[in-house]
Design an enzyme around this catalytic site. Structure first.
Site, short mmCIF file in Angstrom:
data_model
loop_
_atom_site.label_atom_id
_atom_site.label_comp_id
_atom_site.label_asym_id
_atom_site.label_seq_id
_atom_site.Cartn_x
_atom_site.Cartn_y
_atom_site.Cartn_z
N HIS A 280 38.13 44.36 35.17
CA HIS A 280 37.43 45.55 34.68
C HIS A 280 37.15 45.45 33.18
O HIS A 280 36.00 45.65 32.74
CB HIS A 280 38.29 46.79 34.97
CG HIS A 280 37.65 48.07 34.55
ND1 HIS A 280 36.89 48.85 35.40
CD2 HIS A 280 37.64 48.72 33.35
CE1 HIS A 280 36.45 49.91 34.75
NE2 HIS A 280 36.90 49.86 33.50
N GLU A 281 38.17 45.15 32.42
CA GLU A 281 38.00 45.10 30.97
C GLU A 281 37.16 43.89 30.55
O GLU A 281 36.44 43.95 29.55
CB GLU A 281 39.38 45.05 30.28
CG GLU A 281 40.26 46.26 30.55
CD GLU A 281 39.59 47.58 30.23
OE1 GLU A 281 38.69 47.61 29.35
OE2 GLU A 281 39.94 48.60 30.86
N HIS B 234 33.58 44.89 30.47
CA HIS B 234 33.24 45.54 29.20
C HIS B 234 33.08 44.50 28.09
O HIS B 234 32.13 44.56 27.29
CB HIS B 234 34.34 46.54 28.80
CG HIS B 234 34.42 47.76 29.66
ND1 HIS B 234 33.33 48.52 29.99
CD2 HIS B 234 35.49 48.35 30.25
CE1 HIS B 234 33.71 49.55 30.74
NE2 HIS B 234 35.03 49.46 30.92
#
Length: 456
Positions: free
Chosen positions: A22-23, A26
């Site tokens: 997920h990160e 980003h």
């Protein structure tokens, strides 16, 4: 490894993979947009380990509180920014780029799910065929006339090959219909249409397992009580049992099938059992004390022995499903889309009260499922990882302040009103979002405790 630490390790691995993916979504989007990334943290709070690496000397950290993570970018709202780096500040980026950076996190979770399903469908997975056991009396399955040994060919007109496919299509149909047609075939190759009432699934608020509520059971052929593999250092090993031993009786109760053995052993945790076996024509008596194992909140017995491998029975029950690379990829995308849409549908119905809030699971339940799936095998564990990744992606896209979806909502408003949302509005939104998430977490923990105390 003890059961507790095994489940904890399985949960930690799932959580770590999901947070990192997920990160990293980003992070990659920020790098593509030219935004400087100051820190990539797995977990919150004080860093337990950190190292600077990369062209911008980004701090890569593992923090003390593991439930989540974050990517910290250069931003004038969080500190002074040197004049020569203003163009690399997140808040200076066009709104479309900011939206892309924020959306990339949940997108990475969906990509992870697609990759997992693609690999599984391409490699092939061995699963149970959708062969039905004797339905529970007075259940919808019994009322539909389903019989022991019937194999489900289609659910609502959709072909199914495995037990899990049957379950998934039934869930989808139950969300919209009161009755579903099942096409089944029996041992005599006679095809019949059964009409199954699935309305009880919705009326129950989707609590518990839908197939259990409908009265479904997996078909279990009669297997002779002959021992196969004996696990080293297990209760069976300590008692001197050997592969090939045929169990005749347990505590003077005659044993007719392997199912009888499993039933008695499960009901006897830490209880010494007198087992009579037939070995090379001679009757021998052994004393076996099943180990006490926690399963689903209740204690069961286990001796660490498997039934003798019967190739014909296995071939009759199992099917290996695999696809070519492109078909597998298409199916992976469809699977991820369908499960995302179903998750969103269930969240919507939870808000309207049609789905019970008791379905919300917290970290304890997720850890339990992670451990159970890991014990079943790598295929089951990967499927669990994909499902949780989808859930995380959908959850993060909800328009709740603090979550990625809340930020996307702010940016959408900014596009419409041609100006950023005021700091005061964002501050109020953050407080509302934080309060909502804390309430949600408290409710999830409450459900976890209830399952631990009252399940089984």
């Amino acid at each position: 490894m003890s059961g507790f630490f095994y489940y904890l390790a399985a949960f930690a691995l799932v959580l770590g993979i999901l947070v990192i993916f997920h990160e990293f979504g980003h992070y990659l989007a920020a790098r593509w947009a030219g935004v400087k990334v100051l820190r990539f943290s797995v977990g919150f709070g004080r860093p337990l380990w950190s190292r600077r690496w990369g062209p911008d000397a980004t701090e890569w950290a593992i923090a003390a509180f593991p439930l989540g993570g974050y990517v910290k970018m250069l931003d004038e709202r969080e500190g002074e920014v040197a004049a020569e780096e203003l163009h690399r500040s997140f808040n200076r980026q066009p709104v479309q780029r900011r939206m892309l950076i924020v959306a990339a996190g949940p997108a990475a979770n969906f990509v992870l799910a697609v990759l997992i399903y693609w690999g599984l469908f391409w490699h092939g997975t061995e699963e149970f065929k959708p062969i039905l056991g004797t339905p529970v009396s007075a259940s919808p399955a019994a009322a539909a006339g389903l019989e022991n040994g019937e194999r489900v060919l289609q659910v609502g007109g959709e072909r199914v090959q495995t037990w899990q496919e049957m379950r998934w299509v039934l869930l989808q149909r139950a969300a919209e219909q009161d009755q579903v047609e099942l096409e089944v075939i029996n041992a005599a190759n006679e095809i019949t249409i059964r009409r199954l009432d699935v309305s009880s699934v919705r009326r129950s608020g989707w609590e518990g397992d839908a197939l259990d509520r409908l009265g479904f059971g997996l078909y279990r052929p009669r297997l002779p009580p002959v021992l196969g593999k004996i696990n080293a250092n297990s209760a069976a090993d300590a008692a001197g049992l050997r592969p090939g031993d045929e169990i005749l009786s347990i505590d003077e109760q005659l044993v007719d099938s392997w199912a009888d053995v499993v039933r008695v052993v499960r009901q006897s945790p830490a209880k010494a059992l007198r087992v009579e076996v037939l070995r090379e024509g001679a009757r021998i008596e052994k004393t076996v004390t099943p180990a006490a194992i926690n399963e689903g909140g209740s204690e069961i017995g286990r001796i660490g022995a498997a039934v003798s491998d019967h190739g014909q029975a296995r071939a009759a029950l199992m099917i290996t499903v695999s696809y070519g690379p492109w078909s597998a990829f298409h199916k992976a995308v469809v699977e991820t889309w369908d499960k995302s849409a179903f998750t969103l549908l269930m969240i919507g119905r939870m808000i309207t009260g049609e789905v019970s809030w008791r379905n919300i699971s917290g970290p304890v339940t997720i850890a339990d499922y992670a451990g159970q799936s890991a014990r079943l095998g790598i295929d089951y564990y990967l499927k669990f990882l994909a499902l949780v990744s989808i859930s995380l992606g959908v959850l993060n896209l909800l328009p709740i302040p603090i979550l990625d979806g809340g930020h996307l909502l702010y940016y959408l408003v900014e596009i419409i009103k041609r100006g950023p949302v005021s700091e005061r509005t964002m501050e109020i939104g953050q407080q509302i979002g934080l309060t909502f998430l804390l309430m949600l977490m408290a409710f999830a923990f409450y459900n976890d405790i209830n399952r631990l105390l009252f399940s089984g």
